[in-house]
Scaffold this active site. Sequence first.
Site, PDB file in Angstrom:
ATOM      1  N   SER A  21     147.086  66.860  37.272  1.00 22.56           N
ATOM      2  CA  SER A  21     146.366  66.569  38.520  1.00 22.56           C
ATOM      3  C   SER A  21     144.863  66.630  38.306  1.00 22.56           C
ATOM      4  O   SER A  21     144.365  67.393  37.462  1.00 22.56           O
ATOM      5  CB  SER A  21     146.763  67.616  39.560  1.00 22.56           C
ATOM      6  OG  SER A  21     145.888  67.583  40.659  1.00 22.56           O
ATOM      7  N   LYS A  66     148.309  73.740  36.511  1.00 22.51           N
ATOM      8  CA  LYS A  66     148.322  72.438  35.821  1.00 22.51           C
ATOM      9  C   LYS A  66     147.559  72.542  34.503  1.00 22.51           C
ATOM     10  O   LYS A  66     147.998  72.044  33.465  1.00 22.51           O
ATOM     11  CB  LYS A  66     147.709  71.354  36.716  1.00 22.51           C
ATOM     12  CG  LYS A  66     148.528  71.033  37.947  1.00 22.51           C
ATOM     13  CD  LYS A  66     149.804  70.308  37.592  1.00 22.51           C
ATOM     14  CE  LYS A  66     150.652  69.970  38.794  1.00 22.51           C
ATOM     15  NZ  LYS A  66     151.941  69.376  38.448  1.00 22.51           N
ATOM     16  N   TYR A 114     146.953  76.360  42.134  1.00 21.33           N
ATOM     17  CA  TYR A 114     147.729  75.163  41.779  1.00 21.33           C
ATOM     18  C   TYR A 114     147.083  74.448  40.590  1.00 21.33           C
ATOM     19  O   TYR A 114     147.738  74.137  39.595  1.00 21.33           O
ATOM     20  CB  TYR A 114     147.802  74.237  43.002  1.00 21.33           C
ATOM     21  CG  TYR A 114     148.181  72.822  42.688  1.00 21.33           C
ATOM     22  CD1 TYR A 114     149.494  72.486  42.411  1.00 21.33           C
ATOM     23  CD2 TYR A 114     147.218  71.808  42.675  1.00 21.33           C
ATOM     24  CE1 TYR A 114     149.847  71.179  42.120  1.00 21.33           C
ATOM     25  CE2 TYR A 114     147.562  70.501  42.389  1.00 21.33           C
ATOM     26  CZ  TYR A 114     148.881  70.191  42.114  1.00 21.33           C
ATOM     27  OH  TYR A 114     149.218  68.902  41.816  1.00 21.33           O
TER      28      TYR A 114
HETATM   29  N1  UFG Z   1     142.069  65.175  55.155  1.00 23.09           N
HETATM   30  C1  UFG Z   1     141.774  65.217  56.505  1.00 23.09           C
HETATM   31  N2  UFG Z   1     142.749  65.598  57.371  1.00 23.09           N
HETATM   32  C2  UFG Z   1     144.000  65.930  56.955  1.00 23.09           C
HETATM   33  C3  UFG Z   1     144.302  65.881  55.581  1.00 23.09           C
HETATM   34  C4  UFG Z   1     143.298  65.495  54.706  1.00 23.09           C
HETATM   35  O1  UFG Z   1     140.660  64.939  56.922  1.00 23.09           O
HETATM   36  O2  UFG Z   1     144.837  66.286  57.802  1.00 23.09           O
HETATM   37  C5  UFG Z   1     141.017  64.755  54.217  1.00 23.09           C
HETATM   38  C6  UFG Z   1     140.667  65.839  53.228  1.00 23.09           C
HETATM   39  O3  UFG Z   1     139.673  66.674  53.735  1.00 23.09           O
HETATM   40  C7  UFG Z   1     140.216  65.011  52.037  1.00 23.09           C
HETATM   41  C8  UFG Z   1     141.046  63.732  52.140  1.00 23.09           C
HETATM   42  O4  UFG Z   1     141.521  63.687  53.475  1.00 23.09           O
HETATM   43  O5  UFG Z   1     138.878  64.666  52.192  1.00 23.09           O
HETATM   44  C9  UFG Z   1     142.227  63.717  51.202  1.00 23.09           C
HETATM   45  O6  UFG Z   1     142.937  64.925  51.386  1.00 23.09           O
HETATM   46  P1  UFG Z   1     144.367  65.175  50.751  1.00 23.09           P
HETATM   47  O7  UFG Z   1     144.816  66.516  51.221  1.00 23.09           O
HETATM   48  O8  UFG Z   1     145.265  64.020  51.031  1.00 23.09           O
HETATM   49  O9  UFG Z   1     144.095  65.149  49.203  1.00 23.09           O
HETATM   50  P2  UFG Z   1     143.122  66.054  48.330  1.00 23.09           P
HETATM   51  O10 UFG Z   1     142.058  65.154  47.817  1.00 23.09           O
HETATM   52  O11 UFG Z   1     142.708  67.288  48.975  1.00 23.09           O
HETATM   53  O12 UFG Z   1     144.165  66.515  47.234  1.00 23.09           O
HETATM   54  C10 UFG Z   1     144.478  65.751  46.123  1.00 23.09           C
HETATM   55  C11 UFG Z   1     145.922  66.029  45.693  1.00 23.09           C
HETATM   56  C12 UFG Z   1     146.066  67.449  45.197  1.00 23.09           C
HETATM   57  C13 UFG Z   1     144.984  67.782  44.217  1.00 23.09           C
HETATM   58  C14 UFG Z   1     143.630  67.519  44.816  1.00 23.09           C
HETATM   59  C15 UFG Z   1     142.488  67.868  43.906  1.00 23.09           C
HETATM   60  O13 UFG Z   1     146.811  65.820  46.750  1.00 23.09           O
HETATM   61  O14 UFG Z   1     147.314  67.576  44.544  1.00 23.09           O
HETATM   62  O15 UFG Z   1     143.572  66.124  45.142  1.00 23.09           O
HETATM   63  O16 UFG Z   1     142.348  66.948  42.927  1.00 23.09           O
HETATM   64  F1  UFG Z   1     145.044  69.100  43.898  1.00 23.09           F
END
Ligand code: UFG
Length: 316
Positions: free
Chosen positions: A116, A144, A140
């Site tokens: 990841s 990884k 997490y």
């Molecule tokens: N977001 C919202 N509202 C939500 C969910 C997400 O605004 O309800 C935003 C988050 O703040 C972020 C974007 O949408 O800016 C993407 O969020 P995600 O939770 O979908 O994904 P992340 O980028 O946080 O996470 C991803 C992977 C993880 C990994 C992480 C770090 O899903 O497995 O990238 O690389 F750990």
Amino acid sequence: MKVLVIGGAGYIGSHVVKALLADHADVTVYDDLSSGHKINLFPAAHFVEGNILDYGQLEKTMRQGFEAVVHLAAKKAVGESMINPELYAENNLLGAVHILNAMAQNNVKALVFSSSAAVYGMPEYLPVDEKHPLNPISFYGFTKQETERLMDWYDRLKGIKYTALRYFNAAGYDASGAIKGRDRHPQNLLPIIKEVVDGKRQYLSVFGNDYETRDGTCIRDYVHVSDLADAHVSAIKRLLAGRPSGIFNLGTSQGVSVKEVIDATERIIGKPLPVRFEEHRLGDPAVLVAASDLAESELGWKPRYTLIDDIIRTEL
Ligand code: UFG
């Protein structure tokens, strides 16, 4: 090609199984169905219901003469890993040890691992390439990184070649609709949007709109799960062709903001998406975008989905 897909009933695993079957591989899925779904299993693949913490059953399954293993059976909720590190240590670390030991015991020499972008932590420069320092900010991400290090030692000491695929934001679903089982408690942006569109949630909480980005919302690199799946098939073939172990980012190298995801969704559904702006979520970098040149040169991988609208359409 005889392949064991551990975690093959899960979100990415089921797409990997589909891609392998399309490539005429002989596939066995090993999955405990804790987050995967029975309806994600393909009749053309063999299925063993089992947990990676059950070394006896895992090792017994491994005796069937596999040429390669794909490991997608780690727990993946970043927030949960910070509250319950014990669960992540056991499942992700001990689970990886079991898989490597069972491979060593049965002389299986090729492993493709779901890693990841979480291994990088807060980006120090963009786009993030594989040379970027590793500084995970979640437990997490730490699991990884440690699994990657473990695989490196088993390569040196046991001759098990590995490929770690560092996914950026996995998104979308198989376009033919073959994979129906959805995450039970979605935490990521697109599956949450899907729940809002389906009326299962009243609104989308947007975590911050005052970041230093073009529209104030966070920018991510959304990569379609079917493109990710194809990379696994290429990674197995590359290892079986005798190439060395490697670590590759998988992203589209295109940054898309949360606001742009919302706009695209509204274009697709033809009406506004109910949204509430809230505080920043802890640990969210403003921008995270991949450099995936290595995957292109080493795996011949190029994502087919490059437009966020197309990715979202397959999610909804
Ligand atoms: N977001 C919202 N509202 C939500 C969910 C997400 O605004 O309800 C935003 C988050 O703040 C972020 C974007 O949408 O800016 C993407 O969020 P995600 O939770 O979908 O994904 P992340 O980028 O946080 O996470 C991803 C992977 C993880 C990994 C992480 C770090 O899903 O497995 O990238 O690389 F750990």
